[in-house]
Design a protein around this motif. Structure first.
Motif, short mmCIF file in Angstrom:
data_model
loop_
_atom_site.label_atom_id
_atom_site.label_comp_id
_atom_site.label_asym_id
_atom_site.label_seq_id
_atom_site.Cartn_x
_atom_site.Cartn_y
_atom_site.Cartn_z
N PRO A 125 0.80 -1.23 0.00
CA PRO A 125 0.00 0.00 0.00
C PRO A 125 0.84 1.28 0.00
CG PRO A 125 -0.91 -1.59 1.54
CD PRO A 125 0.41 -2.14 1.10
N VAL A 126 1.98 1.27 0.69
CA VAL A 126 2.81 2.47 0.72
C VAL A 126 3.39 2.75 -0.66
CG1 VAL A 126 4.88 3.54 1.69
CG2 VAL A 126 3.36 2.21 3.16
N GLU A 127 3.82 1.70 -1.35
CA GLU A 127 4.36 1.91 -2.70
C GLU A 127 3.26 2.35 -3.67
OE1 GLU A 127 7.50 2.04 -3.55
OE2 GLU A 127 7.94 1.69 -1.43
N LEU A 128 2.04 1.89 -3.45
CA LEU A 128 0.93 2.35 -4.28
C LEU A 128 0.63 3.81 -3.99
CD1 LEU A 128 -1.49 -0.72 -4.06
CD2 LEU A 128 -0.05 -0.05 -6.00
N LEU A 129 0.70 4.19 -2.71
CA LEU A 129 0.54 5.60 -2.35
C LEU A 129 1.61 6.45 -3.01
CD1 LEU A 129 -0.85 7.79 -0.48
CD2 LEU A 129 0.98 7.27 1.15
N ILE A 130 2.83 5.96 -3.01
CA ILE A 130 3.94 6.69 -3.62
C ILE A 130 3.75 6.81 -5.12
CG2 ILE A 130 6.40 6.44 -4.22
CD1 ILE A 130 6.84 5.58 -1.29
N ALA A 131 3.24 5.76 -5.75
CA ALA A 131 2.98 5.82 -7.20
C ALA A 131 1.98 6.92 -7.51
CB ALA A 131 2.46 4.47 -7.70
N ARG A 164 -12.20 19.32 -0.33
CA ARG A 164 -11.37 18.51 -1.22
C ARG A 164 -10.25 17.84 -0.44
NH1 ARG A 164 -11.61 16.49 -6.53
NH2 ARG A 164 -12.93 17.87 -7.74
N GLY A 165 -9.65 18.57 0.47
CA GLY A 165 -8.57 18.02 1.27
C GLY A 165 -9.01 16.86 2.12
N ARG A 166 -10.19 16.97 2.72
CA ARG A 166 -10.71 15.86 3.53
C ARG A 166 -10.98 14.63 2.68
NH1 ARG A 166 -13.46 20.14 6.20
NH2 ARG A 166 -15.33 19.81 4.94
N GLU A 167 -11.48 14.84 1.47
CA GLU A 167 -11.73 13.72 0.58
C GLU A 167 -10.42 13.06 0.15
OE1 GLU A 167 -13.40 10.88 -1.92
OE2 GLU A 167 -14.17 11.99 -0.21
N TRP A 168 -9.39 13.85 -0.05
CA TRP A 168 -8.07 13.31 -0.41
C TRP A 168 -7.54 12.44 0.72
CZ3 TRP A 168 -3.11 16.76 -1.12
CH2 TRP A 168 -2.11 16.01 -1.73
N VAL A 169 -7.68 12.91 1.95
CA VAL A 169 -7.25 12.12 3.11
C VAL A 169 -8.03 10.81 3.16
CG1 VAL A 169 -7.19 12.01 5.63
CG2 VAL A 169 -6.47 14.10 4.46
N ARG A 170 -9.33 10.89 2.91
CA ARG A 170 -10.17 9.68 2.94
C ARG A 170 -9.71 8.66 1.90
NH1 ARG A 170 -13.74 6.91 0.54
NH2 ARG A 170 -13.72 8.29 -1.29
N GLN A 171 -9.41 9.14 0.69
CA GLN A 171 -8.96 8.24 -0.37
C GLN A 171 -7.63 7.59 0.00
OE1 GLN A 171 -8.87 10.78 -3.82
NE2 GLN A 171 -11.08 10.80 -4.06
N ASN A 172 -6.72 8.36 0.59
CA ASN A 172 -5.43 7.80 1.00
C ASN A 172 -5.62 6.79 2.14
OD1 ASN A 172 -3.98 9.22 -0.89
ND2 ASN A 172 -3.48 10.90 0.48
N ALA A 173 -6.58 7.04 3.01
CA ALA A 173 -6.86 6.11 4.11
C ALA A 173 -7.33 4.76 3.56
CB ALA A 173 -7.91 6.69 5.05
N VAL A 174 -8.18 4.82 2.56
CA VAL A 174 -8.67 3.59 1.92
C VAL A 174 -7.50 2.83 1.28
CG1 VAL A 174 -10.09 2.67 0.05
CG2 VAL A 174 -11.00 4.46 1.56
N LEU A 175 -6.64 3.57 0.57
CA LEU A 175 -5.50 2.95 -0.10
C LEU A 175 -4.57 2.26 0.89
CD1 LEU A 175 -4.11 2.56 -2.86
CD2 LEU A 175 -2.91 4.71 -2.46
N LEU A 176 -4.38 2.88 2.06
CA LEU A 176 -3.47 2.34 3.07
C LEU A 176 -4.14 1.34 4.00
CD1 LEU A 176 -1.58 5.63 4.00
CD2 LEU A 176 -0.59 3.64 2.84
N ALA A 189 -3.45 11.82 7.58
CA ALA A 189 -3.48 13.27 7.35
C ALA A 189 -2.06 13.82 7.23
CB ALA A 189 -4.23 13.97 8.48
N ALA A 190 -1.13 13.29 8.06
CA ALA A 190 0.26 13.75 8.01
C ALA A 190 0.90 13.39 6.68
CB ALA A 190 1.05 13.14 9.16
N LEU A 191 0.66 12.17 6.21
CA LEU A 191 1.21 11.74 4.92
C LEU A 191 0.65 12.61 3.78
CD1 LEU A 191 0.97 7.87 5.33
CD2 LEU A 191 3.07 9.22 5.22
N THR A 192 -0.64 12.86 3.84
CA THR A 192 -1.28 13.68 2.82
C THR A 192 -0.73 15.10 2.84
OG1 THR A 192 -3.29 12.34 3.05
CG2 THR A 192 -3.51 14.44 1.90
N SER A 193 -0.46 15.61 4.04
CA SER A 193 0.12 16.95 4.17
C SER A 193 1.52 17.02 3.57
CB SER A 193 0.17 17.37 5.64
OG SER A 193 -1.13 17.51 6.17
N ILE A 194 2.30 15.94 3.74
CA ILE A 194 3.64 15.90 3.14
C ILE A 194 3.54 16.06 1.63
CG2 ILE A 194 5.59 14.37 2.61
CD1 ILE A 194 5.24 13.23 5.47
#
Length: 203
Positions: free
Chosen positions: A92-98, A133-145, A158-163
């Motif tokens: 999941p982390v590598e998918l997030l990075i992609a 939009r930011g909250r939805e982005w965090v939600r999508q990343n949460a699902v991915l991870l 949220a911290a990862l998304t902020s980075i």
């Protein structure tokens, strides 16, 4: 009411896109407050009436430009994640990075828009649109991870998304593409070092 022909639909889409392209130039040069609708339509080779017909006004035009920009980000990230999965990547982390790489590449390609949307010069209500939009982005990343719903999981995602978001700001203000690439690589390295899956598992 008669249906529009494919030619008419194509012409409508072309007119809309011409206005968005002109709006991108004018808003990027002057900001929202100082941008003039008449300049937008002049560059688009259209009319004020046509702009109001397609968008409703300057505020709606600005928001449409923002939504198109965000949609391009999302489509590129989703396509990158899909390609990674097809290539056999399951971490999941590598998918997030992609996805993040594609997002940040878009931040460089559309750096004028990134700078426009982060400088705070938008119509009333735009900050709420950005936060949503930011909250939805965090939600999508949460699902991915595969993150849970507890506070530590939410904070981690949220911290990862902020980075990624802060990296996009730095990419968009980089002087050269090489400098932008350095920022992207630094962000990817930081995400891996944080080892979010371990943090999520321990939480």
């Amino acid at each position: 009411m008669a249906r529009k022909s494919s030619w008419e639909w194509s012409r409508t889409a072309q007119t809309r896109q011409s206005m968005l392209t002109a709006a991108r130039e004018v808003f990027s040069e002057h900001g929202f407050a100082e941008a003039n609708v008449s300049e937008v339509v002049a560059r688009a080779g259209s009319s004020v009436g046509s702009l109001y017909h397609h968008f409703g006004g300057k505020t709606e035009l600005f928001l449409a430009l923002y939504e198109d920009h965000q949609a391009a980000h999302e489509e590129a990230a989703a396509a990158s994640v899909s390609r990674a999965k097809q290539a056999g990547v399951h971490d999941p982390v590598e998918l997030l990075i992609a996805g993040a790489r594609a997002y940040l590449a878009g931040a460089w390609e559309r750096r004028d828009l990134v700078r426009l949307f982060i400088d705070g010069d938008g119509p009333p209500g735009f900050e709420l649109v950005r936060r949503t939009r930011g909250r939805e982005w965090v939600r999508q990343n949460a699902v991915l991870l595969g993150a849970g719903a507890d506070s530590l999981d939410r904070f981690t995602v949220a911290a990862l998304t902020s980075i990624i978001g802060e990296a996009a700001r730095e990419v968009a203000t980089s002087d050269t593409e090489d400098a932008a690439r350095e920022v992207i690589e630094a962000a990817m390295t930081l995400i891996r070092r944080l080892d979010p899956l371990r943090v999520l598992a321990e939480g």
